[in-house]
Design a protein around this motif. Structure first.
Motif, mmCIF file in Angstrom:
data_model
loop_
_atom_site.group_PDB
_atom_site.id
_atom_site.type_symbol
_atom_site.label_atom_id
_atom_site.label_comp_id
_atom_site.label_asym_id
_atom_site.label_seq_id
_atom_site.Cartn_x
_atom_site.Cartn_y
_atom_site.Cartn_z
ATOM 1 N N ARG A 1 0.399 -18.329 4.808
ATOM 2 C CA ARG A 1 -0.657 -17.479 4.239
ATOM 3 C C ARG A 1 -1.005 -17.882 2.817
ATOM 4 N N GLU B 1 1.542 -4.624 6.516
ATOM 5 C CA GLU B 1 1.057 -5.987 6.250
ATOM 6 C C GLU B 1 0.156 -6.477 7.374
ATOM 7 N N SER C 1 -2.971 -9.289 5.223
ATOM 8 C CA SER C 1 -3.012 -10.067 3.985
ATOM 9 C C SER C 1 -3.010 -11.561 4.303
#
Lengths: 80, 406
Positions: free
Chosen positions: B176, B287, B2
């Motif tokens: 992120r 993840e 992600s």
């Protein structure tokens, strides 16, 4: 035995990094200490060495090193 | 995965194993424990700890040191090392885009105890006005921001002994999401005092091997009896890979996934089967887009308490039946509480980089109930592409990080 002026001068130089030549009776403490925290910390440190406690309200009219020394001398004298 | 890829470009370490990355790595590979009799703890039930070797704080930090508790001194030293290691010139960055996220479980306990004693033995005017600025745990991140002049997101997380890993995980999320361009993240702790040692001993959490301190911290060993208190800090510089490549930064490793869960079980005991811990590990793997069998190596939480090592051992065996190598760094370093997760993330980065797994100190006979391939006695040469680091805190707060080769 050191005088209170000598004790205060030594603490300002050793602990608070003041230059020795900047510390004299008429020197303004605000110029030697970085902020209000150091003001109180300085009073605590001197109090530790001379055996008294300086309360915040006793510093209200203190501006110079000599003013500070006078407050402490009066307190130490009262203890005798 | 992600979001954009994130890499580690700098490391800083100050622990009982040494000051600086090289000293720490050499001591870890030697497998020589750092626990020693501690004169400050004489007459207590537990008389030893792991202390950072003596250092000249004025030389390392200059005038600022006077107004810092020891845990913040460690944080600043590690942060400066990490920034230098990352070849990061903060003055040339957009300082508003540099975050600092630190983990800390306790904070300025020595300052608190010292000032409390002054109040009890003397009077209110004897208490230092610096008590709160030194004691508060959030000062670890705040002081780094002041020291480096960085003004991005800035906070300290507390998930007890998982805090260092949680901080790195939060920094990963900030990068992120685009909330910052550079994150300085890690953990710090300096809480070895007579009161904390006594309190942990009363919980039966500490080893009481007073006649053999260097043999006291023994993760996964059949003869383990509790953890050994330690102190120090680790800081990592994290950046998006594209930014790191653009400034030609050194790439140490990549940070691929982070998982965080709660046991909802007990104030101190882990869930006996490590269910909450397993959740954190599975989230971190998911993840990172990694399947369990891809993990080559695990730096385990491995405190050396009966309950942690059993629960963690059972969980790791269940999730990773293919048997990746496992190490328990606390055998050498002791337990750095809120700094532990960051120290162990840093050690995992070095394990990946060096292709060598440091041994678990004091592992003589593995607990027969713990079916893991725990590296003991000497470093093991191993190419590690993907590794896991686990961290668990009192209160059942769990964190897991998946790290990989850069």
């Amino acid at each position: 035995m050191s005088t209170i002026l000598e004790t205060a001068t030594r603490i300002l130089v050793d602990k608070f990094d003041a230059s020795a030549e900047d510390v004299f009776p008429d020197a303004v403490l605000e110029d030697l200490l970085s902020d209000s925290l150091d003001w109180v910390e300085f009073a605590v440190a001197v109090g530790d060495e001379v055996g008294t406690r300086i309360r915040d309200e006793e510093l209200t009219d203190v501006r110079t090193v000599a003013d500070f020394v006078a407050v402490v001398e009066e307190k130490v004298g009262a203890l005798k | 995965m992600s979001g954009p890829e994130v890499v580690v470009t700098g490391l800083g370490l100050i622990t009982p194993a040494g000051i600086g990355v090289e000293e720490n790595w050499n001591r870890l590979c030697s497998g020589e424990a750092t626990a020693k009799t501690d004169p400050a703890l004489a007459a207590l039930d537990v008389t030893f700890s792991c202390r950072v070797p003596d250092f000249d704080v004025a030389q390392l930090l200059g005038k600022t040191a006077r107004r810092l508790d020891r845990f913040t001194q460690f944080a600043l030293i590690a942060a400066r090392q990490a920034v230098t290691d990352a070849r990061l010139n903060v003055d040339q960055c957009d300082q508003t885009r540099v975050a600092v996220v630190m983990g800390c479980a306790v904070g300025g306990q020595p300052t608190l105890e010292h000032q409390h004693r002054r109040l009890l033995e003397q009077e209110p005017a004897a208490v230092s006005p610096l008590m709160f600025p030194m004691f508060l745990a959030n000062m670890a991140a705040a002081q780094i921001s002041m020291d480096l002049g960085v003004t991005g997101p800035n906070f300290v997380v507390n998930t007890a002994c998982a805090a260092g890993a949680t901080a790195i995980g939060q920094a990963l999320e900030l990068l992120r999401s685009g909330a910052c361009d550079i994150a300085i993240a890690g953990g710090c702790e300096a809480a070895i005092t007579p009161l904390t040692i006594t309190a942990f001993a009363q919980m039966r959490a500490l080893s009481r091997r007073n006649d053999d301190p260097s043999g006291a911290s023994r993760p996964f060993d059949a003869d383990r009896g509790g953890f050994v208190m330690s102190e120090g800090a680790a800081v990592l510089v994290l950046e998006r890979r594209s930014d790191a490549l653009a400034r030609q930064a050194p790439l140490r490793a990549s940070v691929l996934g982070f998982g965080a869960t709660a046991d909802a079980h007990h104030v101190t005991n882990p869930h006996p089967e490590g269910l909450g811990a397993e959740g954190a590990v599975r989230v971190a793997l998911h993840e990172g887009g990694i399947s369990p069998e891809q993990i080559d190596h695990i730096n385990a939480h491995g405190t050396g308490t009966k309950l942690n090592d059993l629960a963690e051992g059972s969980m790791l065996r269940r999730v990773f039946p293919h048997g990746p190598s496992v190490t328990g760094s606390k055998g050498v370093t002791g337990h750095l509480l809120g700094a532990a997760g960051a120290v162990e993330a840093a050690i995992t980065v070095l394990t990946i980089q060096n292709g060598s797994v440091p041994p678990t100190a004091n592992l003589r006979q593995r607990d027969s109930q713990i079916q893991l391939d725990v590296v003991a006695r000497a470093p093991r040469k191993q190419k590690v592409n993907l590794a896991l680091s686990t961290s668990f805190g009192f209160g059942g707060q769990n964190a897991a990080l998946v790290l990989g080769a850069a």
